[in-house]
Design an enzyme around this catalytic site. Structure first.
Site, short mmCIF file in Angstrom:
data_model
loop_
_atom_site.label_atom_id
_atom_site.label_comp_id
_atom_site.label_asym_id
_atom_site.label_seq_id
_atom_site.Cartn_x
_atom_site.Cartn_y
_atom_site.Cartn_z
N CYS A 1 -7.28 -2.64 -5.45
CA CYS A 1 -5.83 -2.49 -5.33
C CYS A 1 -5.12 -3.83 -5.30
O CYS A 1 -4.06 -3.99 -5.90
CB CYS A 1 -5.50 -1.69 -4.07
N CYS B 1 0.84 -1.21 0.00
CA CYS B 1 0.00 0.00 0.00
C CYS B 1 0.87 1.25 0.00
O CYS B 1 0.56 2.24 -0.66
CB CYS B 1 -0.91 0.02 1.22
N HIS C 1 0.71 4.99 -1.98
CA HIS C 1 0.05 5.99 -1.15
C HIS C 1 0.99 6.72 -0.20
O HIS C 1 0.54 7.57 0.57
CB HIS C 1 -1.12 5.34 -0.42
#
Length: 310
Positions: free
Chosen positions: A271, A215, A219
């Site tokens: 995702c 992630c 991000h």
């Protein structure tokens, strides 16, 4: 999680957060192994507030001209005029229609004369700002969707399917709308809360799938950059940037053309797929833990209205 990053760059950020124990999925065709939750395994005591401050500092260095409170617009943070986007886009009618459907279901009387509003303080006002949270009796991690179905069960009503847009999707979007303008306040207090937070923290840093991404790859390292800028092959044209990890959970749900509702868990599934990993089930404990971590590091940011997709 849509592109490959140099492994060394990822370790810099993950190591700064103490998140460098990243595991790879053995195969995208199999369910990923559960993240370990033994908090004693950490190199130093976990401190959610320190994590929040560290992530915030990293992101502020990446885009110093954007006030942190605007990060709760997600990827739309980097679009000019963002402050008027949520209900001013081409899909505003769908957004308002979905909220109207949710409001009607929220107020619908149960067979015993009660309604969903009876289960929540202040009739649901300002409630969403405190979720996910830990159930004091069981130690279970409870999302807003869990709380809605717990209310239905208490009053002997059938549960809302987690993937049904016109029940769970619309009602949870409406309930979240009752906290618009409030500051997120996800509490991590006590051993059970810390266990779930640590698990979510590890999911945030865990590399998964055929593309070996975490992630944090999109991000944190590439927050604010478009897919094309991040080097994803074949991506050109007008795009919005990757959402910053701090504030990311506040940009959901999204209302898609035609009225479909994309929750944060549906986005997690998307995702995973883009990373080349098999998505987990909506409402899985792993997704709840990831939502909990992202909520805790986003504390203090403003809850926004449901937003149309772009």
């Amino acid at each position: 999680m849509w592109f490959q990053l140099p492994r060394c760059a990822a370790w810099v950020v993950l190591g700064t957060l103490g998140l460098n124990g990243v595991a790879n999925a053995q195969s995208p065709a199999h369910r990923l192994p559960a993240a370990k939750t033994n908090i004693q395994a950490a190199a130093e005591p976990i401190n959610p507030e320190r994590d929040r401050a560290t992530l915030k500092a990293i992101l502020q260095r990446k885009f110093p001209g954007v006030p942190p409170d605007e990060w709760s617009y997600g990827g739309a943070t980097f679009v000019p005029g963002v402050s008027v986007m949520p209900l001013g886009g081409n899909n505003a009618t769908n957004v308002n229609d979905i909220l109207a459907i949710g409001k009607k279901a929220w107020a619908r009387p149960f067979r015993n004369g009660k309604s969903l509003a009876a289960c929540f303080p202040n009739g649901g006002q300002r409630v969403a700002a405190n979720y996910p949270q830990i159930d004091a009796k069981s130690g279970a991690l409870v999302t807003l969707e869990d709380a809605l179905n717990a209310c239905l069960a208490l009053h002997h009503e059938p549960p809302f399917p987690i993937d049904d847009d016109l029940t769970m999707g619309a009602v949870s979007a409406y309930l979240r709308s009752l906290s618009i303008g409030q500051r997120l306040n996800v509490r991590v207090i006590g051993p059970a809360a810390l266990e779930h937070y640590v698990a979510g923290r590890r999911w945030f840093s865990r590399r998964i799938g055929e593309r070996d991404l975490a992630c944090a790859s999109c991000h944190v390292l590439d927050a604010g950059r478009t897919q094309a800028e991040a080097g994803e092959a074949g991506k050109t044209g007008k795009q919005i940037g990757f959402s910053p990890a701090v504030g990311q959970v506040l940009a959901w749900p999204r209302i898609e053309p035609g009225g479909a509702i994309r929750s944060i868990h549906k986005q997690f599934q998307r995702c995973f797929e883009r990373a080349g990993a098999a998505p987990l089930e909506l409402g899985s404990v792993e997704y709840k833990q990831l939502e909990y971590f992202l909520g805790a590091v986003s504390n203090g940011l403003t809850i926004r209205p449901p937003m149309p997709t772009h």
